[in-house]
Design an enzyme around this catalytic site. Structure first.
Site, PDB file in Angstrom:
ATOM      1  N   LYS A  51      57.885  28.444   5.637  1.00 31.37           N
ATOM      2  CA  LYS A  51      59.339  28.325   5.640  1.00 31.37           C
ATOM      3  C   LYS A  51      59.826  28.181   4.197  1.00 31.37           C
ATOM      4  O   LYS A  51      59.052  27.985   3.293  1.00 31.37           O
ATOM      5  CB  LYS A  51      59.775  27.104   6.455  1.00 31.37           C
ATOM      6  CG  LYS A  51      59.475  27.257   7.940  1.00 31.37           C
ATOM      7  CD  LYS A  51      59.985  26.103   8.791  1.00 31.37           C
ATOM      8  CE  LYS A  51      61.371  25.667   8.491  1.00 31.37           C
ATOM      9  NZ  LYS A  51      62.374  26.739   8.519  1.00 31.37           N
ATOM     10  N   GLU A  63      64.101  20.607   5.505  1.00 33.04           N
ATOM     11  CA  GLU A  63      63.549  21.072   6.787  1.00 33.04           C
ATOM     12  C   GLU A  63      62.317  20.255   7.150  1.00 33.04           C
ATOM     13  O   GLU A  63      62.131  19.846   8.295  1.00 33.04           O
ATOM     14  CB  GLU A  63      63.196  22.559   6.695  1.00 33.04           C
ATOM     15  CG  GLU A  63      64.442  23.441   6.604  1.00 33.04           C
ATOM     16  CD  GLU A  63      64.159  24.898   6.271  1.00 33.04           C
ATOM     17  OE1 GLU A  63      63.045  25.209   5.829  1.00 33.04           O
ATOM     18  OE2 GLU A  63      65.079  25.719   6.461  1.00 33.04           O
TER      19      GLU A  63
END
Ligand code: 5RP
Length: 226
Positions: free
Chosen positions: A101, A110
Site C-alpha cells: 500500500k 493507513e
C-alpha cells in the site's frame, strides 16, 4: 458518463464492502476509512448509510474532506477506543492477504488505523492480485533529512529507490518508491525496512495483513478470508 471497466469493479467492491459491514452498523459504530480511488467509491456508498452509524476515522486529509463533504462526521483516532472495521484499498495483494500500500502516500496513517481495527477489509479490483509482492514499487515514508541515507540502505538491500518528487505526506515527510524488489518474505522485509533509522514506515502490510479481501472480477466479487 458510464464507468470504465476497472472503475465498475472498484464500485462493485465498494458496494460489497457496505453489504459486508451493514448488519453490524449501529448508532455507536465508527467506520475506519482508507485512501484512494477504490475507497472514494466506498465513501460515496457509505454516505447512503448516513444515520446508521456514528462517524468515521480516516487515513488521509483527502478522505476526511470527502467524508465531510457527504456530511459524515470524522473523528480523530485518539478520540476512539474500539474500531470494529477498517476498509481500504491496496496496490497489490498476495494469496495470504499481505499487501503493498502507499500508492497514494497515506501508508503510515493507513497502517495505524489497520493496527487499531479488529477487522481489516481490503477492497480491490483483480488487477491487484499477484503471486509475489514487489512488482508495484514499494513506498517507504521517510523523515526528510534521512532521505538519502535511507535510499542508500534500501539500495544495499537490492532495491532501486526513487524519490517521489513533489510529494509531501500528510505527516510532512517524503516518499521513496523502491523498484526491483521481489518480496519473497514480506514479514521479514517489513521488519528490516522499518528498522532503518529515519524510516517512518513502509508500505508492506504483512505483519498485520488484511482479514478479508473483496476482489472485484469480471465474474463478480470474490470474498477471501485470511
Ligand atoms: C493509498 C493506498 C491505496 O489504498 C492504494 O494506492 C490503492 O489505491 P487505488 O484504490 O486508487 O488503486 O494505499 O496510500
Amino acid at each position: 458518463m458510464p464507468l470504465s471497466a476497472q472503475d465498475q469493479l472498484k464500485s462493485d467492491v465498494a458496494n460489497a464492502a457496505i453489504d459486508h459491514i451493514q448488519a453490524r452498523l449501529d448508532h455507536d459504530s465508527i467506520v475506519g476509512v482508507g485512501t484512494g480511488s477504490t475507497v472514494n467509491f466506498f465513501i460515496d456508498a457509505l454516505a447512503k448509510k448516513k444515520g446508521h452509524f456514528k462517524a468515521a476515522v480516516s487515513s488521509s486529509e483527502g478522505s476526511s474532506e470527502r467524508l465531510r463533504e457527504h456530511g459524515i462526521p470524522v473523528l480523530n483516532l485518539n478520540e476512539v477506543g474500539e474500531l470494529e472495521f477498517y476498509i481500504d484499498g491496496a496496490d497489490e495483494t498476495n494469496h495470504h492477504l499481505q499487501l503493498i500500500k502507499g500508492g497514494g502516500a497515506a501508508l503510515t496513517r493507513e497502517k495505524i488505523i489497520a493496527a487499531v481495527a479488529r477487522e481489516f477489509i481490503c477492497i480491490a479490483d483483480e488487477s491487484k492480485k499477484v503471486d509475489i509482492l514487489g512488482d508495484f514499487p514499494l513506498p517507504v515514508e521517510v523523515i526528510p533529512m534521512a532521505r538519502s541515507y535511507v535510499a542508500r540502505k534500501l539500495a544495499g538491500m537490492g532495491g532501486s529507490p526513487v524519490y517521489r518528487e513533489g510529494v509531501v505526506t500528510d505527516n510532512g515527510n517524503h516518499i521513496l518508491d523502491v523498484y526491483n524488489f521481489m518480496i519473497s518474505n514480506p514479514i521479514e522485509t517489513e521488519h528490516q525496512i522499518n528498522n532503518i533509522t529515519g524510516v517512518v514506515t513502509n508500505g508492506l502490510f504483512a505483519i498485520r495483513p488484511a482479514n478479508v479481501l473483496l476482489l472485484g472480477t469480471s465474474n463478480g466479487v470474490n470474498i477471501q478470508t485470511a
